[in-house]
Design an enzyme around this catalytic site. Sequence first.
Site, PDB file in Angstrom:
ATOM      1  N   LYS A 158     -10.496  -0.986  10.535  1.00  0.00           N
ATOM      2  CA  LYS A 158     -10.632  -2.140   9.637  1.00  0.00           C
ATOM      3  C   LYS A 158     -11.039  -3.393  10.414  1.00  0.00           C
ATOM      4  O   LYS A 158     -11.247  -4.453   9.838  1.00  0.00           O
ATOM      5  CB  LYS A 158      -9.322  -2.377   8.883  1.00  0.00           C
ATOM      6  CG  LYS A 158      -8.990  -1.238   7.912  1.00  0.00           C
ATOM      7  CD  LYS A 158      -7.848  -1.584   7.013  1.00  0.00           C
ATOM      8  CE  LYS A 158      -7.247  -0.388   6.315  1.00  0.00           C
ATOM      9  NZ  LYS A 158      -8.049   0.105   5.180  1.00  0.00           N
ATOM     10  N   ASP A 205       3.093  -4.701   8.076  1.00  0.00           N
ATOM     11  CA  ASP A 205       1.867  -3.931   7.902  1.00  0.00           C
ATOM     12  C   ASP A 205       0.713  -4.931   8.015  1.00  0.00           C
ATOM     13  O   ASP A 205       0.445  -5.700   7.099  1.00  0.00           O
ATOM     14  CB  ASP A 205       1.897  -3.250   6.526  1.00  0.00           C
ATOM     15  CG  ASP A 205       0.563  -2.593   6.179  1.00  0.00           C
ATOM     16  OD1 ASP A 205      -0.425  -2.785   6.914  1.00  0.00           O
ATOM     17  OD2 ASP A 205       0.511  -1.899   5.150  1.00  0.00           O
ATOM     18  N   HIS A 237       0.871  -1.175   0.000  1.00  0.00           N
ATOM     19  CA  HIS A 237       0.000   0.000   0.000  1.00  0.00           C
ATOM     20  C   HIS A 237       0.915   1.234   0.000  1.00  0.00           C
ATOM     21  O   HIS A 237       2.027   1.176   0.528  1.00  0.00           O
ATOM     22  CB  HIS A 237      -0.828  -0.066   1.294  1.00  0.00           C
ATOM     23  CG  HIS A 237      -1.915   0.952   1.425  1.00  0.00           C
ATOM     24  ND1 HIS A 237      -1.690   2.244   1.814  1.00  0.00           N
ATOM     25  CD2 HIS A 237      -3.246   0.841   1.238  1.00  0.00           C
ATOM     26  CE1 HIS A 237      -2.844   2.896   1.871  1.00  0.00           C
ATOM     27  NE2 HIS A 237      -3.815   2.070   1.518  1.00  0.00           N
TER      28      HIS A 237
HETATM   29  N1  PLP Z   1      -1.778  -0.947   4.634  1.00  0.00           N
HETATM   30  C1  PLP Z   1      -2.713  -1.671   4.001  1.00  0.00           C
HETATM   31  C2  PLP Z   1      -2.351  -3.030   3.481  1.00  0.00           C
HETATM   32  C3  PLP Z   1      -3.995  -1.156   3.827  1.00  0.00           C
HETATM   33  O1  PLP Z   1      -4.924  -1.882   3.186  1.00  0.00           O
HETATM   34  C4  PLP Z   1      -4.291   0.133   4.334  1.00  0.00           C
HETATM   35  C5  PLP Z   1      -5.610   0.732   4.130  1.00  0.00           C
HETATM   36  O2  PLP Z   1      -6.344   0.386   3.235  1.00  0.00           O
HETATM   37  C6  PLP Z   1      -3.284   0.829   5.003  1.00  0.00           C
HETATM   38  C7  PLP Z   1      -2.046   0.260   5.127  1.00  0.00           C
HETATM   39  C8  PLP Z   1      -3.530   2.187   5.571  1.00  0.00           C
HETATM   40  O3  PLP Z   1      -4.402   2.110   6.660  1.00  0.00           O
HETATM   41  P1  PLP Z   1      -4.974   3.426   7.337  1.00  0.00           P
HETATM   42  O4  PLP Z   1      -5.578   4.245   6.237  1.00  0.00           O
HETATM   43  O5  PLP Z   1      -5.993   2.918   8.312  1.00  0.00           O
HETATM   44  O6  PLP Z   1      -3.851   4.118   7.997  1.00  0.00           O
END
Ligand code: PLP
Length: 413
Positions: free
Chosen positions: A234, A208, A131
């Site tokens: 989430k 992550d 991400h």
């Molecule tokens: N990492 C992954 C794999 C994600 O799917 C997401 C959000 O979709 C994030 C990081 C970022 O999460 P947040 O927006 O809650 O900080």
Amino acid sequence: MCYMQRIVEMIDIKKIRADFPILQREVYGKPLVYFDNGATTQKPRVVVDSIVDEYYSVNANVHRGVHFLSQQATVLHENSRETVKQFINARSTNEIIFTRGTTESINLLACSFGEAFMEEGDEVIISVMEHHSNIVPWQLLAARKGIGIKVIPMNDKGELLIDEYKKLFSEKTKLVSVTHVSNVLGTINPIAEMIEIAHANGAYVLVDGAQAVPHTKVDVQELDADFYAFSSHKIYGPTGIGVLYGKEDLLDRLPPYQGGGEMIQTVTFEKTTFNELPFKFEAGTPDYIGTTAFAKALDYVTAIGLDAIAAYEHELTTYATQRLKEIEGMRIFGEADSKGSVISFLVNDIHHFDMGTLLDRLGVAVRTGHHCAQPLMQRLGITGTVRASFGIYNTKEEIDVLAEGLKRISSMF
Ligand code: PLP
């Protein structure tokens, strides 16, 4: 009957759905089918009630008051830290840093770890399926400190190439920062093995876990993860809360990320000494209302049981894959042997945005676009996908609505 089936049958889907008031609503006169759980999950009544109750009956700033309410709010907030500790099996609450979410957790670590443990020429390894929140913080660090970034490639099924991963290490590698579960492909990476390889090469690992923690049991001690990041929203909790887990001896050696109240012990104009863990990393008033509600969400998930959730979602994903494959021109991106409850797809040359918009008219909420993973889209040679991601309240009947909708829409083109 096999074990998996037995635990799936323990899921009382009617009761679970009744816990989420939003699932009763309609969209364009159609019952809502919510398949955007990878972006954020809906909230059960216990979570929303917790927010209302605490504001109405307890609200006071934490850690700094002698008065009754402040002490009660502090107890709730610190009990939530204990709940998180138990949920991921950390050794101590000193290892649980509350942040705004996975993104802030990764940024915190990139700043602090980068500052203390990395110098020009050092390297961090990430993967092709990250991400943006696990790419850009390292690029910012690279611009500040001149570190290098190496990328683990994948095969066409969407599985990381572990032999290639092994070749990326050098004496300059200080950290591997990799996703546990891909938010696009659903791939569940062999994270324990990847951590072992990193440690054998003298590197630390940040995982992550944004897409893993809601769907599978995570034990940070068993994984031997050095750092692990995830978001409350989430996993059926409120927005604006997240966690950075870190091994205590490592966190102790890292400098603070932000300065302000709460993170200090003494301040003079000449010098400041810092608070102990975990407060050293928590400058300013925390979202204590949110942390209490977050703990309620974790309790809710624990009561259902992560094994049961994983088995149930696996059954949903298998059923959905089978139904989607009936559709002519269906292309599914991500067919790893080990896969979570995410399906990314395109049908013929129908644009993902058009597909998403038309599904929306049928009451089906899916995500479209690059899913904050543009480098992965480049690897796949596409601009985006339609993504259906499932949660504990979804049903096979809802998957039928999606499959029938896709058939109708693709026949229109
Ligand atoms: N990492 C992954 C794999 C994600 O799917 C997401 C959000 O979709 C994030 C990081 C970022 O999460 P947040 O927006 O809650 O900080």
